[in-house]
Design a protein around this motif. Sequence first.
Motif, short mmCIF file in Angstrom:
data_model
loop_
_atom_site.label_atom_id
_atom_site.label_comp_id
_atom_site.label_asym_id
_atom_site.label_seq_id
_atom_site.Cartn_x
_atom_site.Cartn_y
_atom_site.Cartn_z
N GLY A 200 13.71 43.72 40.23
CA GLY A 200 14.16 42.41 40.67
C GLY A 200 15.59 42.13 40.27
N GLY A 203 15.11 41.43 36.08
CA GLY A 203 14.16 42.14 35.22
C GLY A 203 14.80 43.24 34.40
N ILE A 295 11.12 36.56 30.34
CA ILE A 295 11.11 37.61 31.36
C ILE A 295 10.08 38.67 30.97
CG2 ILE A 295 12.49 39.37 32.53
CD1 ILE A 295 14.97 37.67 31.89
N GLN A 299 8.39 44.62 34.58
CA GLN A 299 7.81 44.03 35.79
C GLN A 299 8.91 43.53 36.70
OE1 GLN A 299 4.66 41.13 35.24
NE2 GLN A 299 4.04 42.06 33.30
N PHE A 301 10.95 41.04 38.55
CA PHE A 301 11.18 39.63 38.20
C PHE A 301 12.55 39.22 38.70
CE2 PHE A 301 11.90 36.01 35.31
CZ PHE A 301 10.65 35.39 35.36
N ASP A 302 12.57 38.25 39.61
CA ASP A 302 13.83 37.75 40.15
C ASP A 302 14.38 36.62 39.30
OD1 ASP A 302 14.24 39.44 42.30
OD2 ASP A 302 13.02 38.22 43.66
N THR A 304 15.42 33.88 40.30
CA THR A 304 14.87 32.60 40.76
C THR A 304 13.54 32.30 40.07
OG1 THR A 304 13.99 33.81 42.66
CG2 THR A 304 16.03 32.56 43.00
N ASN A 305 12.78 33.36 39.70
CA ASN A 305 11.56 33.15 38.92
C ASN A 305 11.89 32.57 37.55
OD1 ASN A 305 10.60 36.28 40.27
ND2 ASN A 305 9.80 34.32 40.94
N LEU A 306 12.98 33.06 36.96
CA LEU A 306 13.41 32.54 35.66
C LEU A 306 13.84 31.08 35.80
CD1 LEU A 306 14.05 32.95 32.68
CD2 LEU A 306 16.32 33.78 33.36
N ASP A 308 12.74 28.93 37.94
CA ASP A 308 11.51 28.14 38.06
C ASP A 308 10.87 27.88 36.70
OD1 ASP A 308 11.60 27.86 40.81
OD2 ASP A 308 10.42 29.66 41.21
N LYS A 309 10.86 28.91 35.84
CA LYS A 309 10.28 28.75 34.51
C LYS A 309 11.08 27.77 33.66
CE LYS A 309 7.59 32.91 33.56
NZ LYS A 309 7.27 33.90 32.51
N GLU A 312 10.09 24.37 34.86
CA GLU A 312 8.71 24.06 34.47
C GLU A 312 8.61 23.66 33.00
OE1 GLU A 312 6.42 27.48 35.41
OE2 GLU A 312 6.71 27.29 37.58
#
Length: 347
Positions: A200, A203, A295, A299, A301-302, A304-306, A308-309, A312
């Motif tokens: 990603g 990652g 992270i 795996q 992992f983009d 943008t996922n970070l 989002d976290k 959150e």
Amino acid sequence: MMNQHTILHSSTVRDALKQLDMIAPDAILFVVDENKTLMGSLTDGDLRRGFIRGLGFENNIEDFIQPNPAFVRENDYAVDILEQYQKKNFKVVPVLNHKNQIIDVVNFRTRSTLIPADAVLMAGGEGRRLRPLTEDTPKPLLRVGDKPIIEYNIDRLAKVGIKNISLSINYLGEQLEAYFGSGKDKGINIKYVKEDRPLGTIGSILLVDKFEFDDIIVMNSDLLTNIDFADFYKGYKAADADMCVAATSYQVDVPYAVLETDEKQIVKSLKEKPRYTYYSNAGIYILKRSLLKMIPRNQFFDITNLMDKVIEMNLKLTTYPINGYWLDIGKHEDFKKAQEDIKHIKL
């Protein structure tokens, strides 16, 4: 001689004059002892004033020095301090550690500031949309003007004092290693991490074995931009953010009058042919090193996922609008545009 701007206190006046002549555009020396501890500064003017006072070539250079030169401290937030020095027309400033030893020298001709951060450039993509250009060359090494795309970014990072840069490589990555080597020629440290499989857009950052600083700049390597990294960093620190994403603006012109209504469809206002501005992720980020624990290792992992976290967990994610030039070179038309733009923009 440890550095062209440093000289041992035991050196002769003649040695000092020769060295000052060698660095003529930036003629200042920092006098140090055998442990590299700063003792003072020395210029042509200091030598002239010493001669007027009756000192001569037989005197030690310690007799000529200014004992309290300006400096910045290692790992301090030095951007604002260095800006003040530049406004006062300082040309060269030493960097000291906690023992008052010189560990670096900032020359404002080659470095505009000193950002205390590490950097990671993502350079592992195959660049399929740019084939056949990328069949034998990794996209970051495609030349725009007189040098590769990625080199513009590395040089801009070096200009703001980023000394530790890691390149995340995969496709034809050995060419990047061969081109840049250790980074010594540029006065920086370049390290390489290689993905065994796609991880990603962030990652692979966990493959970097060590970061020196608490903040990390992460960016895509195929961007052509003159983003002001110093201002980007200052905005991030001023906001006390956990992460900041650079953004480019897009404007949409609506060719009709727009009705603005409430939940009951009652018209509250009328805007004639309005223009709306939206901000888009520019692929350049600053984040706290502590976020890396979010992270997952090994795996996909983009980034943008970070993001989002971060949202959150109610951490602080801010944005920084790029007011200068920015181009994501993803397609042939982008590459062609870059070749023309490079003739007219300053990177």
